[in-house]
Design a protein around this motif. Structure first.
Motif: not given
Length: 189
Positions: A177-178, A181, A174-175, A170-171
């Motif tokens: 995906a960020r 984006s 997030v990294v 999960p972490m």
């Protein structure tokens, strides 16, 4: 100075590894929340076993005591897949096995006590056992035996990997995906 994506992923991998390594301490501190889970008769290895179980967050305990011969050689489907039954010598006066399994979200660390005579008091006899007291004692005595019963502990590498991925994935997502984006937003960095 901002961390690179690679550095962030390395930090996440290290945090996940620390999380897995800390599980025995964290889960061991929760054994006061123990509850008995079952008392039953089960067939395995051609024997009828009296079984007791207990559970606390991330920790399971099962005690088996052989009673009589049972038809068939299979394993009762009610026994968890992680429970490995030892083979006993024909001369064994007692056949008692106590196994503790630890880990979240899957069990990955195990310890088993095997008693073959009446001089071994742990694991306890099924009719005298208080499963939560046995679970607490097993956590305290992990890998050792006060009365000389055979003890074996082992680790499931696949289980450790599943636990590590459960923490890290999960972490890392997030990294990742960020980062994607940020590139699509038109920000110049």
């Amino acid at each position: 100075m901002a961390m690179t994506r690679r550095a962030k992923l390395i930090v996440i991998a290290l945090i996940a590894a620390a999380g897995v390594a800390a599980q025995p301490t964290i889960l061991g501190s929760q054994v006061d929340q123990c509850r008995p889970t079952f008392t039953d008769a089960m067939a395995a290895q051609g024997l009828l076993w009296v079984a007791n179980g207990a559970s606390s967050p991330g920790v399971d305990w099962i005690t088996l005591e052989a009673e009589d011969a049972a038809p068939g050689q299979g394993i009762d489907p009610a026994l968890p897949a992680w429970l490995a039954l030892p083979t006993f010598p024909e001369s064994a006066l007692e056949r008692r096995v106590g196994t503790i399994a630890l880990g979240w979200p899957v069990r990955w660390s195990f310890c088993q006590w095997v008693a073959t005579d009446t001089e071994h008091f742990f694991p306890p006899m099924a009719e005298n056992e208080e499963p939560c007291a046995s679970l607490r004692r097993a956590m305290r005595e992990w890998g050792s035996s006060a009365d000389g019963a055979a003890v074996q502990s082992w680790t499931s590498i696949l289980g450790v990997l599943v636990c590590w991925l459960t923490i890290a994935a999960p972490m890392a997502l997030v990294v990742l995906a960020r980062r994607q984006s940020d590139g699509k937003s038109g920000n110049a960095a």
